[in-house]
Design a protein around this motif. Structure first.
Motif, PDB file in Angstrom:
ATOM      1  N   MET A  35       0.813  -1.212   0.000  1.00  0.00           N
ATOM      2  CA  MET A  35       0.000   0.000   0.000  1.00  0.00           C
ATOM      3  C   MET A  35       0.851   1.268   0.000  1.00  0.00           C
ATOM      4  SD  MET A  35      -3.013  -1.178  -0.191  1.00  0.00           S
ATOM      5  CE  MET A  35      -3.920  -2.696   0.126  1.00  0.00           C
ATOM      6  N   THR A  37       4.170   1.395  -0.998  1.00  0.00           N
ATOM      7  CA  THR A  37       5.339   1.275  -1.883  1.00  0.00           C
ATOM      8  C   THR A  37       6.629   1.429  -1.079  1.00  0.00           C
ATOM      9  OG1 THR A  37       3.963   2.461  -3.480  1.00  0.00           O
ATOM     10  CG2 THR A  37       6.171   1.908  -4.190  1.00  0.00           C
ATOM     11  N   THR A 104       5.686  -6.050  -4.772  1.00  0.00           N
ATOM     12  CA  THR A 104       5.924  -4.652  -4.406  1.00  0.00           C
ATOM     13  C   THR A 104       7.325  -4.231  -4.838  1.00  0.00           C
ATOM     14  OG1 THR A 104       4.456  -4.823  -2.489  1.00  0.00           O
ATOM     15  CG2 THR A 104       6.057  -3.025  -2.481  1.00  0.00           C
ATOM     16  N   HIS A 111       3.431   2.137  -7.838  1.00  0.00           N
ATOM     17  CA  HIS A 111       2.473   1.351  -7.065  1.00  0.00           C
ATOM     18  C   HIS A 111       2.077   0.122  -7.872  1.00  0.00           C
ATOM     19  CE1 HIS A 111       1.347   3.461  -3.380  1.00  0.00           C
ATOM     20  NE2 HIS A 111       1.530   4.601  -4.024  1.00  0.00           N
ATOM     21  N   PRO A 114      -3.505   0.246  -8.389  1.00  0.00           N
ATOM     22  CA  PRO A 114      -4.100   1.583  -8.507  1.00  0.00           C
ATOM     23  C   PRO A 114      -4.921   1.888  -7.255  1.00  0.00           C
ATOM     24  CG  PRO A 114      -5.290   0.022  -9.855  1.00  0.00           C
ATOM     25  CD  PRO A 114      -4.100  -0.711  -9.338  1.00  0.00           C
ATOM     26  N   GLU A 115      -5.115   3.148  -6.998  1.00  0.00           N
ATOM     27  CA  GLU A 115      -5.808   3.562  -5.770  1.00  0.00           C
ATOM     28  C   GLU A 115      -7.204   2.964  -5.660  1.00  0.00           C
ATOM     29  OE1 GLU A 115      -6.737   7.716  -3.320  1.00  0.00           O
ATOM     30  OE2 GLU A 115      -5.634   7.739  -5.216  1.00  0.00           O
ATOM     31  N   ALA A 116      -7.892   2.797  -6.778  1.00  0.00           N
ATOM     32  CA  ALA A 116      -9.264   2.294  -6.757  1.00  0.00           C
ATOM     33  C   ALA A 116      -9.362   0.868  -6.214  1.00  0.00           C
ATOM     34  CB  ALA A 116      -9.859   2.346  -8.166  1.00  0.00           C
ATOM     35  N   ARG A 118      -7.144  -0.485  -3.912  1.00  0.00           N
ATOM     36  CA  ARG A 118      -6.484  -0.654  -2.611  1.00  0.00           C
ATOM     37  C   ARG A 118      -7.433  -0.968  -1.464  1.00  0.00           C
ATOM     38  NH1 ARG A 118      -2.496   4.446  -3.531  1.00  0.00           N
ATOM     39  NH2 ARG A 118      -1.792   3.725  -5.590  1.00  0.00           N
ATOM     40  N   PRO A 119      -8.632  -0.334  -1.383  1.00  0.00           N
ATOM     41  CA  PRO A 119      -9.534  -0.692  -0.276  1.00  0.00           C
ATOM     42  C   PRO A 119      -9.927  -2.168  -0.277  1.00  0.00           C
ATOM     43  CG  PRO A 119     -10.203   1.385  -1.273  1.00  0.00           C
ATOM     44  CD  PRO A 119      -9.144   0.816  -2.169  1.00  0.00           C
TER      45      PRO A 119
END
Length: 233
Positions: A35, A37, A104, A111, A114-116, A118-119
């Motif tokens: 998360m 990096t 990683t 990263h 992508p941020e979308a 990660r949750p």
């Protein structure tokens, strides 16, 4: 002689619990590196996996030595054989945490996710970590009923695994090929990690009852209907 044998069994059980804790720590840190990096944390997870491997080797050697010296039968033999299989499951969870860290490291400084996405992966990590810690508790207490709890948690993991693919295949959403491949691999790592935790719990059921349950959820009364005993050995 019997007292010495029981001490060996208790020590092996303690080592299995220790492996579960080391694996949970490895996954927590691998996810943190994913998360954030964080190359240093990723590298430490990769290096520290040798501690889990060494613990498995020591446990397996101890178990084999006990088998040779004590020549256990029936329930005692079942305990030793089951311990060897559980050590394999737990060692594999450590390997899967290492795989997360390696991905990683491979994508650094970018990263891997992508941020979308990660949750979803953060929830997968939390679920998997809790499952392996609970598996360790089940080993220590020989709680056959705990398998039901872990299998329900595994249903949550399977749902999250499907959600990753649904997100990747969402109409109108175009992901780079590398992101699709990485997310697919990572989702598989977390899903398999959880599967090994369930496998450990099912082995405890076998250890306690002498009956192997092929990932069949027990009844609400805590009993395991429809299973075929494999004998006491």
């Amino acid at each position: 002689m019997r007292s010495a044998f029981q001490e060996e069994l208790d020590l092996i059980s303690e080592q299995l619990v220790q492996m579960s804790r080391l694996s949970a720590t490895a996954l927590q840190r691998a996810t943190a590196s994913l998360m954030g990096t964080d190359l240093n944390v990723a590298q430490q997870v990769i290096s520290d996996d040798q501690l889990i491997d060494a613990l498995r080797r020591d446990l397996d050697n101890r178990a084999i030595d006990v088998l040779a010296r004590q020549q256990p039968v029936a329930t005692d033999l079942r305990q030793m054989v089951t311990a060897l299989r559980m050590s394999s499951d737990l060692e594999r969870t450590g390997d899967l945490a290492r795989h997360v860290a390696k991905l990683t490291r491979l994508r650094y400084p970018a990263h891997a996710l992508p941020e979308a996405l990660r949750p979803l992966f953060a929830e997968m990590a939390t679920t998997a970590e809790a499952m392996v810690l609970r598996a360790g508790e089940i080993i220590g207490s020989k709680d056959a009923g705990g398998a039901t709890e872990l299998m329900k948690a595994d249903d949550t993991m399977d749902r999250l695994h499907r959600e990753v693919f649904q997100t990747l295949l969402e109409p109108g959403q175009t992901w780079p090929a590398q992101v699709t491949v990485d997310a697919t691999l990572l989702s598989r790592y977390y899903e398999r990690y959880a599967d090994h935790a369930v496998s450990v719990a099912l082995r405890v059921v076998y250890l306690v009852t002498g009956v192997w349950h092929d990932e069949t959820l027990p009844g609400d009364d805590g009993r395991y209907p429809g299973s075929v005993p494999r004998g006491d050995a």
